[in-house]
Design an enzyme around this catalytic site. Structure first.
Site, short mmCIF file in Angstrom:
data_model
loop_
_atom_site.label_atom_id
_atom_site.label_comp_id
_atom_site.label_asym_id
_atom_site.label_seq_id
_atom_site.Cartn_x
_atom_site.Cartn_y
_atom_site.Cartn_z
N LYS A 80 0.87 -1.18 0.00
CA LYS A 80 0.00 0.00 0.00
C LYS A 80 0.91 1.24 0.00
O LYS A 80 1.47 1.60 1.02
CB LYS A 80 -0.90 -0.02 1.24
N GLU A 119 8.82 1.20 11.68
CA GLU A 119 9.84 2.25 11.66
C GLU A 119 9.08 3.56 11.69
O GLU A 119 8.43 3.95 10.72
CB GLU A 119 10.71 2.12 10.40
N CYS A 128 12.73 10.74 8.41
CA CYS A 128 12.48 10.34 9.79
C CYS A 128 13.69 10.54 10.70
O CYS A 128 13.54 10.70 11.91
CB CYS A 128 12.02 8.89 9.85
N GLU A 134 7.93 15.77 16.16
CA GLU A 134 8.48 15.54 14.84
C GLU A 134 7.74 16.46 13.85
O GLU A 134 6.55 16.28 13.60
CB GLU A 134 8.32 14.08 14.42
#
Length: 519
Positions: A210, A286, A320, A417
């Site tokens: 996906k 992750e 990330c 973040e």
């Protein structure tokens, strides 16, 4: 901000075809492929079809214009893809052919990626705002390297012979786990596609992918190349759509044996919950990060400034492991700040097809507005904006890189973040303080250390709770070097032979032995 003519012609090899703009029947594409055409006139003819009734638009973030309409998959499409993957695993050839044969097909896949490098790079640029020169020189070449790395591992998967007590012998088998669901993010679409698929293919698994709805084009093209390479039908299936429908259906599917997800910590929790309440499938995550870069007094200031900019601003901060928290020892702080502000002036934000550009647009309007809101939040909380932090240009989701100082550890820009070009500068006195503050985060994905003192490098690298530590470098990814998180950055490894482990399961086999001369 620099902008140049976007008259580049995007041609996807033999896939380019004349499309009848009024012919809705020419919308063909399988398990995630549908009328990818209109502006760039793209057609991906495939054998299996996704539901033709609903589509969504994918947008060029540099122009805010529609690139293509993509099939909006649903649970029924996921069911069809999983059925194909299950049949390919239970009855097909892929898990049953020798590993060396899988490796040959994967190497052909890698060769096709190299042959279509510019096409893939162009798709990444128009769909995700990535800088074309970086894509052609670094990102897409690393994609084919990743496939080759795991192609070489495909025939080296083996168990162990066991020394057992009494008159028994044993050995272990490493078996492919089965059907895998991959849910991948939008920041590195091609790289993440192979980061998940290559080790799973090497292990002998089949899979359903996906891709992120913000940037689905390269996943569709890679699936086409995989088919050209000879990967059998049903082994690699792509379903496009949204997270709350397609992603949720993958995570909760009763016939998927493992799910691998890269994305936000918030969604990672939902993936774990779905896996737990369905068939207790294994999960690899992750997730987010708020990585520190620690610059010590003995560091080369020019090098440190370059690494700080690279760590915070690479890929417009949409990465990330972004080193958005930059801790600088007080002895070099003022000099470093001066260097950073000066170097930031030459950091070109603009048309991602322009060779001089260092930073393209944020991936979409939602992310653009999120980053700008964090910059406003930083000002309101009392941080000082030294450079940038404003929209660039009249069109496109461009933001000038923001460099803050007078940032405290409790500010949201230092804790959350942001996933954008925002750097937070913070001063420290001692090594102990630097270690303590670096670890004051819920995340633990990466960290950087800039020092010429080996003792400092050794001590700090062992003290920071993060999955990868870069010393006097940053963003140095390699197919052979595992990466993964601590704490709320997730668990499970990508890259390296460790990445194979999540797609394999260990079976022990024990048999009696009789009249053996030794035990």
């Amino acid at each position: 901000m620099r902008r140049r003519s976007r008259s580049r012609v995007l041609r996807l090899g033999d896939l380019v075809d004349d499309v009848d703009e009024d012919n809705e029947d020419e919308e063909l594409l399988g398990f995630g492929f549908r009328h990818l055409a209109r502006r760039h006139r793209l057609v991906f003819p495939m054998r299996h079809h996704q539901s033709p009734r609903k589509t969504f638009e994918t947008i060029d973030p540099s122009t805010e214009e529609v690139i293509a309409k993509i099939a909006e998959g649903d649970k029924e499409d996921v069911d069809l893809a999983v059925k194909a993957a299950r049949q390919a695993f239970d009855q097909g050839s892929w898990p049953r052919i020798p590993g060396c044969e899988r490796g040959k097909i994967m190497n052909k896949f890698a060769d096709l990626i190299d042959e279509n490098l510019e096409e893939l790079a162009a798709l990444e640029t128009i769909d995700a705002g990535k800088v074309f020169s970086f894509e052609t020189n670094v990102d897409i070449p690393s994609v084919s390297n990743e496939v080759r790395y795991f192609a070489g591992a495909a025939d080296k998967i083996h168990g162990k012979t066991l020394k057992l007590s009494a008159q028994f012998q044993g050995y272990t088998l490493l078996e492919p786990i089965g059907v895998v669901g991959h849910i991948i993010p939008w920041n590195f679409p091609s790289a993440m596609f192979v980061l998940k698929c290559a080790p799973a293919l090497a292990a002998g698994c089949t899979m359903v992918v996906k891709p992120a709805e913000q940037a689905p084009l390269s996943a569709l093209y890679l699936a086409h190349l995989a088919k050209q390479a000879g990967i059998p039908d049903g082994v690699l299936n792509v379903v496009t759509g949204f997270g709350h429908t397609v992603g949720s259906a993958v995570a909760s599917h009763m016939d998927i044996d493992c799910v691998s997800f890269t994305g936000s910590t918030e969604v990672g929790r939902l993936v774990m919950q779905a896996a737990a309440t369905s068939n207790l499938k294994t999960v690899s995550l992750e997730l987010g990060g708020k990585s520190p870069l620690l610059i010590f007094d003995d560091a080369n200031v020019d090098q440190a400034a370059d690494l700080a900019l690279l760590g915070s601003l690479a890929n417009k901060g949409e990465i990330c492991v972004c080193s958005s928290r930059v801790f600088v020892q007080e002895g070099v702080y003022d000099n470093l700040v001066e260097k950073l502000v000066e170097k930031a002036k030459s950091w070109v934000v603009g048309d991602p097809f322009d060779p001089s550009t260092r930073q393209g647009p944020q991936v979409d309007k939602k992310q653009y507005e999120k980053v700008l809101s964090y910059i406003d939040q930083g000002r309101r909380e009392g941080a000082s904006l030294l450079s940038g932090g404003k929209p660039c240009g009249e069109k496109g989701y461009y933001i000038g890189p923001a460099i803050f100082e007078n940032v405290t550890d409790d500010m949201r820009i230092a804790k959350d973040e942001i996933f954008g070009p925002v750097m937070c500068l913070m001063k420290f006195k001692t090594i102990e303080e630097a270690i303590e503050r670096a670890n004051m985060t819920a995340y633990g994905l990466a960290a950087g250390i800039v020092t010429n003192d080996l003792n400092i490098a050794n001590r700090v690298s062992r003290s920071i709770r993060a999955g990868v530590i870069w010393i006097n470098c940053y963003h140095h990814f390699d197919s052979g070097c595992p990466i993964g998180g601590y704490k709320m950055s997730g668990f499970g490894k990508d890259h390296g032979l460790e990445a194979l482990e999540k797609y394999l399961q260990t079976k022990a086999v024990v048999t009696p032995i009789y009249n053996t001369p030794w035990l």
